[in-house]
Design a protein around this motif. Sequence first.
Motif, short mmCIF file in Angstrom:
data_model
loop_
_atom_site.label_atom_id
_atom_site.label_comp_id
_atom_site.label_asym_id
_atom_site.label_seq_id
_atom_site.Cartn_x
_atom_site.Cartn_y
_atom_site.Cartn_z
N HIS B 268 0.84 -0.99 0.07
CA HIS B 268 -0.09 0.17 -0.01
C HIS B 268 0.87 1.23 0.04
N LEU B 269 2.05 1.22 0.78
CA LEU B 269 2.70 2.60 0.81
C LEU B 269 3.28 2.88 -0.45
N GLY B 270 3.96 1.75 -1.04
CA GLY B 270 4.49 1.67 -2.57
C GLY B 270 3.71 2.35 -3.42
N LEU B 271 2.34 1.89 -3.26
CA LEU B 271 1.28 2.49 -4.39
C LEU B 271 1.06 3.91 -4.14
N TRP B 272 0.99 4.15 -2.74
CA TRP B 272 0.82 5.69 -2.57
C TRP B 272 1.91 6.57 -2.81
N LEU B 273 3.12 6.12 -2.61
CA LEU B 273 4.41 6.93 -2.93
C LEU B 273 4.95 6.56 -4.32
N GLU B 274 4.41 5.82 -4.85
CA GLU B 274 4.43 5.27 -6.29
C GLU B 274 6.15 5.21 -6.62
N CYS B 275 6.66 4.33 -5.46
CA CYS B 275 8.03 4.02 -5.22
C CYS B 275 8.14 2.56 -5.50
N SER B 276 9.45 1.97 -5.25
CA SER B 276 9.83 0.56 -5.36
C SER B 276 8.84 -0.02 -4.11
N ILE B 277 8.06 -1.03 -4.58
CA ILE B 277 7.35 -1.73 -3.44
C ILE B 277 8.47 -2.34 -2.28
N ALA B 278 9.30 -3.08 -2.96
CA ALA B 278 10.44 -3.66 -2.03
C ALA B 278 10.76 -2.71 -1.03
N GLY B 279 11.45 -1.56 -1.70
CA GLY B 279 11.75 -0.50 -0.56
C GLY B 279 10.64 -0.26 0.44
N ALA B 280 9.51 0.09 0.00
CA ALA B 280 8.20 0.45 0.91
C ALA B 280 8.19 -0.65 1.94
N MET B 281 8.21 -1.87 1.57
CA MET B 281 8.25 -2.99 2.34
C MET B 281 9.15 -2.89 3.62
N VAL B 282 10.28 -2.57 3.14
CA VAL B 282 11.26 -2.46 4.25
C VAL B 282 11.05 -1.40 5.31
N VAL B 283 10.53 -0.16 4.54
CA VAL B 283 10.43 0.90 5.30
C VAL B 283 9.35 0.68 6.28
N VAL B 284 8.20 0.07 5.96
CA VAL B 284 7.13 -0.48 6.74
C VAL B 284 7.85 -1.38 7.79
N GLY B 285 8.74 -2.46 7.49
CA GLY B 285 9.24 -3.37 8.52
C GLY B 285 9.87 -2.44 9.60
#
Lengths: 260, 321
Positions: B268-285
């Motif tokens: 969801h974060l990756g979709l919102w920020l239109e960024c790398s989804i893998a990167g967003a998963m790490v940020v959420v983690g």
Amino acid sequence: MSDTSDPNPPPLEIHDLTVSYHKKPVLWGVDLEVPAGKLIGIVGPNGAGKSTLIKAAMGLMPLNSGWVKVFGEPVKKNLRRVGYVPQRESVDWDFPVSVMDVVLMGRYGRLGLMRRPTREDKDKARECLEKVKLLPYANRQISNLSGGQQQRVFLARALAQESDLYFMDEPFAGVDAATEASIIELLHELKEMGKTLMVVHHDLPTARSYFDMLLMLNMRVVAFGETSKVFTNELLQKTYGGRLTILSEVADAVRQAPSV
Amino acid sequence: MNLIPEFDFQTVFAGPWTEDFSSYGWIMLMGFLVATACGLVGNYLILRRMALVGDAISHSVLPGIAVAFIVSNSRGSVAMFVGALVAGIVTTIIIETIHKRSRVKQDAAIGIAFTSLFALGVILISLYADKVDLDQECVLYGEIAFVPLQESVKFAGHEIGPVPVVRMGVVALVVVALLIVFYKELLVTSFDAGLAFSLGINATAVHYGLMSMLSVVVVSAFESVGAILVIAMLILPGATASLLSQRLPAIHLLTVLHGALSAVLGTHLGLWLECSIAGAMVVVGTGWFVLAWWVHLLCNASWFRRARQIRSEPDPAHALS
């Protein structure tokens, strides 16, 4: 040397054992035959190779020469008859296990692959915890224990191993007087059951009263025999000779020792 | 200028679960499987104080893959798997050897082993660039968003799912099975290797077994999701879980939960920020880690501890201090 067909082989037999750390010898030409059912203290100055002797006897370190037999067999074949109490600092006490988990580890040698500890194993573990008076702490995280309690967890684990020969590396280090007294009582109890105990010990004055036999070590075996026979001025000097840091301690001990 | 893209509930939250589920479902599942497999193996790396070995292996598989390509002349996953696995095990052997046979400590040995192997991989790839259809960028960053576009695995006429997801699912199941079968052995060798030996448990075999498992997990994950997600998920779930519990089984469960929450919310974060989804998963983690840290600090606050101890203190009459 005992014959291999000896019906009662000695608990521990060591011949011409040499062990080194980074090419420096720590133990040199150690010969030893330990009789059964004795409480034996291993004494000697820092760096004398006390812990190394225990580790080498259990096959935890490579040997440069010599051999070790446990109950007449190479130690690998008789590991189940050997119990081990490592130095307390040798493990991470923040490890996410409970007191009960640690004691149950003592039973792992009896369980096969994929086998979980059974009800009997758990009963045995509880019995061992009761012996060291830690049963109320069974479900505690091990980091929430005092030094003396941690030491007793290790003892309970060794008891759960139900071995015949025990190696203990400084079980009295950093424990209070009451715990020390309860540990020595437990060791005597084990001895009465016919177990053989080899205990690395640092404090000379108490060594004299605690142990039936003393192994005086300083790279080589200086003396091994009944405490009353080897706790002498001459042998203590020989064991600790030249070690300034503990000379005063030795002097105290020697003063109490009968002169030859 | 708008620094943060506008938040649109339909695209960010509803879409991935409704009309776009056929692609985002796979992405979330892949993230979860990677986080679970990595996190569970990572728990033992953390306990053994070798967390950075995962980092090392995820880089040093590069020469293994390059050699496998050159030798087999194909992008077949079997060759790649074997190459990477061998490279992973060679890395751990090099680390052990340097650390045991010299005065160099383990952390420095890790640094030496993986940088030199990674460099070797880079050289091999540039030397045989015409033969090797792979670049180090792809190894490092990967792109989880491409997962649904991969070829689908067909079994008995049914489409099961994209190849990387199915492969990762199998690996995750094998990891869980192995951790269950060897639970005792892993526990005792991690806690007290000397005791393990005296119980007749071969700590060296367990060590190399764990390292092989780590190599397999890293290799099957990184091609599709990138090394960054793999490295992060080796450490973050376990570190978060160990702040919240002091029992290994609970830590394993929390690790899986952390993986699931990071994968879903990361998407969801990756979709919102239109960024790398893998990167967003790490940020959420990382977010979960910080939250767990805060909870941990709160639980250790003196007033909280005192309140709890009154309830849980065993009767002092039963125990020596």
